[in-house]
Design a protein around this motif. Sequence first.
Motif, PDB file in Angstrom:
ATOM      1  N   UNK A   1       0.668  -1.247   0.001  1.00 22.50           N
ATOM      2  CA  UNK A   1       0.054   0.025   0.165  1.00 22.50           C
ATOM      3  C   UNK A   1       0.894   1.244  -0.144  1.00 22.50           C
ATOM      4  N   UNK A   2       0.903   2.109  -0.843  1.00 19.57           N
ATOM      5  CA  UNK A   2       1.582   3.268  -1.027  1.00 19.57           C
ATOM      6  C   UNK A   2       1.192   4.144   0.203  1.00 19.57           C
ATOM      7  N   UNK A   3       2.226   4.921   0.644  1.00 18.48           N
ATOM      8  CA  UNK A   3       2.023   5.418   2.051  1.00 18.48           C
ATOM      9  C   UNK A   3       0.934   6.563   2.021  1.00 18.48           C
ATOM     10  N   UNK A   4       0.774   7.238   0.753  1.00 19.65           N
ATOM     11  CA  UNK A   4      -0.189   8.275   0.564  1.00 19.65           C
ATOM     12  C   UNK A   4      -1.457   8.007   0.405  1.00 19.65           C
ATOM     13  N   UNK A   5      -1.830   6.499   0.356  1.00 21.56           N
ATOM     14  CA  UNK A   5      -3.084   5.908   0.389  1.00 21.56           C
ATOM     15  C   UNK A   5      -3.799   5.170   1.458  1.00 21.56           C
ATOM     16  N   UNK A   6      -4.784   5.504   1.800  1.00 22.33           N
ATOM     17  CA  UNK A   6      -5.753   5.034   2.880  1.00 22.33           C
ATOM     18  C   UNK A   6      -5.913   3.370   2.450  1.00 22.33           C
ATOM     19  N   UNK A   7      -5.293   2.541   3.374  1.00 23.43           N
ATOM     20  CA  UNK A   7      -5.414   1.157   2.856  1.00 23.43           C
ATOM     21  C   UNK A   7      -6.880   0.954   2.554  1.00 23.43           C
ATOM     22  N   UNK A   8      -7.759   1.111   3.467  1.00 22.06           N
ATOM     23  CA  UNK A   8      -9.336   0.782   3.332  1.00 22.06           C
ATOM     24  C   UNK A   8     -10.037   1.334   1.899  1.00 22.06           C
TER      25      UNK A   8
END
Length: 127
Positions: free
Chosen positions: A114-121
């Motif tokens: 998961x890229x750090x700038x993206x909310x995983x959910x």
Amino acid sequence: PNHPDNLITIERYVYFSASCRKLGHQGLSLLARECDESAESGQLAIILRLLANIHSRVFGALERSCGSSKWPPTRKGHAAILPEAAGCWDVREILQAERRTILKNVKILFSRIFPLHVVPEESPEGL
């Protein structure tokens, strides 16, 4: 080994240099570094707090099940009290409850998934 639910696993405490060599540990022993683990946050202190907590929970349950008039048990009356309270507490259940609290609110994020700038959910990969 035959009763893993009753065991509390801790890291090996390596104080002496001979123990380091025997166990194949890299680096200096605590004695060689002229220090010891933290009295507040070292593994021995943590285990002592855990055992004290377990002890108070077990004997608190035993006292509640026996009633204060029979507590503390005398050496003579100890055997008579334990069978009637045996179903009221179990160290294995207390250990399991403690184990469930260790990582209770911890969330692990694999940043390469998961890229750090993206909310995983909200990511297409989801959780």
